[in-house]
Design an enzyme around this catalytic site. Structure first.
Site, PDB file in Angstrom:
ATOM      1  N   SER A 283     -10.584   0.623   3.656  1.00  0.00           N
ATOM      2  CA  SER A 283      -9.605   0.840   4.732  1.00  0.00           C
ATOM      3  C   SER A 283      -9.512   2.325   5.008  1.00  0.00           C
ATOM      4  O   SER A 283      -9.991   3.149   4.234  1.00  0.00           O
ATOM      5  CB  SER A 283      -8.226   0.328   4.320  1.00  0.00           C
ATOM      6  OG  SER A 283      -7.607   1.263   3.449  1.00  0.00           O
ATOM      7  N   ASP A 284      -8.873   2.690   6.089  1.00  0.00           N
ATOM      8  CA  ASP A 284      -8.533   4.086   6.284  1.00  0.00           C
ATOM      9  C   ASP A 284      -7.220   4.349   5.525  1.00  0.00           C
ATOM     10  O   ASP A 284      -6.594   3.429   5.003  1.00  0.00           O
ATOM     11  CB  ASP A 284      -8.416   4.406   7.792  1.00  0.00           C
ATOM     12  CG  ASP A 284      -8.565   5.904   8.060  1.00  0.00           C
ATOM     13  OD1 ASP A 284      -8.499   6.690   7.092  1.00  0.00           O
ATOM     14  OD2 ASP A 284      -8.743   6.302   9.229  1.00  0.00           O
ATOM     15  N   TYR A 285      -6.834   5.582   5.492  1.00  0.00           N
ATOM     16  CA  TYR A 285      -5.663   6.066   4.738  1.00  0.00           C
ATOM     17  C   TYR A 285      -4.403   5.257   5.096  1.00  0.00           C
ATOM     18  O   TYR A 285      -3.943   5.317   6.242  1.00  0.00           O
ATOM     19  CB  TYR A 285      -5.445   7.532   5.114  1.00  0.00           C
ATOM     20  CG  TYR A 285      -4.684   8.370   4.142  1.00  0.00           C
ATOM     21  CD1 TYR A 285      -5.330   9.325   3.351  1.00  0.00           C
ATOM     22  CD2 TYR A 285      -3.317   8.250   4.021  1.00  0.00           C
ATOM     23  CE1 TYR A 285      -4.631  10.124   2.473  1.00  0.00           C
ATOM     24  CE2 TYR A 285      -2.608   9.039   3.140  1.00  0.00           C
ATOM     25  CZ  TYR A 285      -3.265   9.969   2.371  1.00  0.00           C
ATOM     26  OH  TYR A 285      -2.566  10.782   1.499  1.00  0.00           O
TER      27      TYR A 285
END
Ligand code: BGC
Length: 759
Positions: A283-285
């Site tokens: 995932s992204d942050y």
């Protein structure tokens, strides 16, 4: 003979594929054994990727993250820099955790490590794939020498909206160019053998469509038709997958109403099944927990949805770690998905060679000798010069002569911290150089260089602070505006030529740096106007991370050199180009609009039912009352100190059938007395299609070098493969009919011929 060759080839291929599967079988057996020993909690631990922001060397065992590592609740870590720190953390994992599974160490190595290369948008303007691959190779070498083994790059989001700050991190607006760059970057980072200690696992991002955020506002919604998605936005991600990228990052935005992070169609059906992606999806942050705000469920629900959609690793949210056991009990996730995700992380570690040697990327000698080396900096300097785009050069103001007095003026002239641009997280800003210093070092004993600031970045101090984060402040001058300006005019009076270093600060683009006004800030424009009024020749050295609206400047300033943010060696490279030691050859990878109201403006648009043909303005045609449809500078545009002339376009045939090859040729002549490089660009237009086709599509380019007076025939071979597109049913094929073939120096100025291609 031919038959024998074919048999040998087939045999070799069989051997090669069985060798690969033998390797895979070995890996699978190893991971099978390991996973048998793992508890559910340990498996979920592998899916967890926290940021190491709070990690302090020496206090290792007592931090929250350290405790989790020892408990087997962490699969990898990012945002940690330096060999020594990373080694300490790796020790915790392999000496103190139950199963001794090594960690992966990630970082945003986006455009270089300590040796910083131009921001990606700048680098893309080199149109030089070997150069781009080398920049990624050097970045991988430096980062891996300092303990990193995973980079969150390349970013390949197509964007047509320069309001979006993250255009600086991508490769512009074109799917063809973007795909070539995606491949080159992946090859550069990963090399041919990931287990070597100087390679990085690459991560293509942000999958998908992140660059199409509405109104150019970061993290905003995206929505588009599948036909546009497949033809225009997805190709660069797919190119990275085809090039063997080891990981994919899900984007923040939603697609068809479901955030990418939990979008099963995107992560599983398209990526894993249709494209055959075998690596891990991260995932992204906080991408997982943000789905609570998106409005698709609570913490446990969004985490379960992400996992079941195909997400393998959770950056920062810890939702997979904290809630999956409960979801399993409730039947909301299954063990098969947990095992599959865990296996992906272990496979990545295996391929990186970490099970064989967890300290493989932790060689103190390499850390000391292979980072920010003279050789790397030399390459970064010449790369930076290739990224610059000469936008205007009236009366050959450039190149400058190496004598007399030069006034260097502007808020970007004497600030070293901003040269590297956004997302240069590993840069050591204390080792950076300002343009003033760079110019002096390069020509200081031949040219008298005087300096004045002239203005602040922006009249609004609060704006300037927002635009100067991460140690990149422009150190505001608090004297009255007129005092700062007058001081500069005094300096300008004494000079033969004025170089105005103006534009954006590094952090005016990048993440969460969207703008609605794309002018050079008004206070700098006022300075520029005053400098022009001196009557001396003015060269605008433009710093920017995005296309700006430069209509006013284009009408008044004789020379404009767009230098983007060229990296740690940019100041030297700027000197090289200003004084003609390097002839500029960059070409825009994204359109510069006349004004913000034209956005989105891109060269490969559709024709509409009422195209404007002939002069502007025409009532009831597709145009504006107040401005023409034209960009200020088109895609592919960029000048040189040489002057290139194109002959008419010759085609090898006027009509073709089936799988034949068409050769399109132009003769390019360097009609000047300086050697130079030119990017020759090939576009096509499919005149009739079952779905409407763009008015132009880039299908090839060649960067050539021509000596003064030299001519060269430049040929492109086209086959039906180059004519393919996704039709209404998303079938990838070509359709017979008439095609325009165009070759030129940019997307506007082309020579055209027509062919008829039947099936
Ligand atoms: C960005 C990513 C980046 C990640 C890790 C996010 O905010 O969108 O591009 O890789 O942070 O630093």
């Amino acid at each position: 003979m031919r038959k024998l060759q074919t048999i040998t080839l087939a045999l070799l291929m069989l051997l090669a594929s069985s060798a690969i599967s033998a390797q895979d079988a070995k890996m699978n057996a190893f991971i099978d054994q390991l996973m048998k020993k793992m508890t559910l909690e340990e498996k979920l631990g592998q899916l967890n990727l926290p940021s190491s922001n709070d990690f302090v060397t020496g206090a290792a065992a007592s931090t929250d993250i350290a405790k989790k590592i020892i408990a087997g609740k962490v699969g990898g870590l990012f945002n940690i820099k330096s060999y020594a720190k990373i080694k300490e953390v790796q020790k915790l994992a392999v000496e103190q955790s139950r199963l001794k599974i090594p960690l992966m160490f990630g970082m945003d190595v986006i455009h270089g490590y300590e040796t910083v290369f131009p921001i990606p948008l700048g680098l893309s303007c080199s149109w030089d794939m070997a150069l781009i691959e080398r920049s990624a190779r050097i970045a991988a070498n430096e980062a891996s020498a300092d303990g990193i083994n995973w980079t969150f790059s390349p970013m390949v989001d197509i964007s047509r909206d320069p309001r979006w700050g993250r255009v600086s991190e991508g490769n512009g607006e074109d799917p063809f160019l973007g795909s070539q760059i995606a491949k080159a970057m992946v090859k550069g980072y990963q090399g041919t053998d990931l287990s070597k200690n100087n390679t990085l696992l690459s991560c293509v991002k942000h999958y998908a469509l992140y660059g199409a955020s509405e109104a150019g506002r970061d993290y905003n919604t995206t929505d588009m038709s599948r036909v546009r998605m497949y033809n225009e936005y997805l190709p660069p991600y797919k190119a990275a997958v085809d090039a063997g990228v080891g990981s994919v990052m899900a984007s923040f935005n939603e697609i068809d109403g479901v955030p990418a992070t939990a979008n099963k169609w995107l992560l599983t059906d398209l990526l894993k099944k249709q494209w055959g992606f075998k690596g891990l999806v991260v995932s992204d942050y906080t991408g997982v927990s943000e789905m609570i705000a998106h409005g698709i469920g609570d913490y446990q629900t969004v985490s379960a949805k992400a996992l079941m959609a195909g997400l393998d690793m959770d950056m920062v949210s810890e939702g997979l770690l904290n809630t999956t056991a409960q979801s399993l009990k409730e039947g909301k996730v299954n063990m098969e998905r947990i095992n599959a995700a865990c296996r992906k992380i272990l496979e990545a570690k295996y391929k990186l060679g970490l099970f064989e040697d967890p300290y493989r990327y932790l060689d103190e000698n390499r850390a000391k000798t292979e980072v920010f080396t003279a050789a790397n900096r030399k390459e970064a300097r010449s790369t930076a010069a290739q990224s610059f785009v000469l936008l205007k050069n009236q009366n050959k103001v450039l190149p400058l002569k190496k004598n007399g007095t030069l006034a260097l003026i502007g808020p970007l002239a004497d600030n070293k911290e901003n040269m590297g641009g956004t997302w240069s997280v590993a840069a050591n800003l204390s080792k950076a150089t300002s343009l003033l210093t760079g110019l002096k070092e390069v020509v200081g004993d031949q040219v008298k260089i005087m300096y004045a600031r002239g203005s602040n970045l922006d009249a609004d101090a609060a704006f300037e602070e927002r635009a100067g984060m991460f140690g990149k402040s422009l150190k505001r001058d608090n004297r009255p505006e007129e005092v700062i300006l007058n001081e500069a005019l005094e300096v300008a009076k004494q000079a033969d030529v004025i170089v105005a270093a103006l534009g954006e600060s590094a952090e005016m683009t990048g993440e969460s740096s969207s703008r609605t006004n794309l002018d050079i800030p008004a206070v700098q424009k006022k300075l520029l106007n005053a400098l022009l009024k001196t009557g001396k020749p003015v060269v605008l050295v433009l710093f920017t991370g995005r296309p700006l609206t430069l209509t006013w400047e284009d009408q008044r300033v004789p020379a404009i050199l767009n230098v983007w943010f060229g990296g740690s060696e940019a100041p030297y490279a700027i000197a090289d180009v200003l004084f003609g030691d390097v002839n500029p050859s960059g070409k825009l990878s994204t359109t510069f609009p006349q004004n913000v109201g034209q956005i989105p403006l891109f060269y490969n648009h559709k024709n509409t039912g009422r195209p404007l043909s002939g002069p502007w303005f025409q009532k009831f045609q597709s145009n504006y009352l107040d401005v023409t449809n034209e960009p200020l500078y088109p895609f592919g545009y960029g000048l040189s100190y040489s002057n290139f002339q194109y002959s008419e376009l010759k085609l090898s045939a006027a009509s073709l059938k089936g799988n034949q090859t068409l050769t399109a040729t132009v003769t390019v002549t360097n009609n000047s007395n300086v050697e130079g490089k030119e990017v020759v660009q090939l576009y096509i237009r499919d005149l009739v299609g079952s779905v409407t086709r763009p008015v132009k599509e880039l299908k090839g380019f060649q960067k050539i070098s021509l000596k003064a007076g030299e001519s060269m025939d430049v040929s492109f071979a086209l086959t039906p493969e180059d004519l393919k597109f996704y039709n209404y049913d998303l079938k990838y094929d070509w359709e017979p009919g008439e095609f325009q073939i165009m070759i030129g120096t940019n997307s506007r100025d082309v020579k055209t011929a027509k062919v008829n291609w039947t099936k």
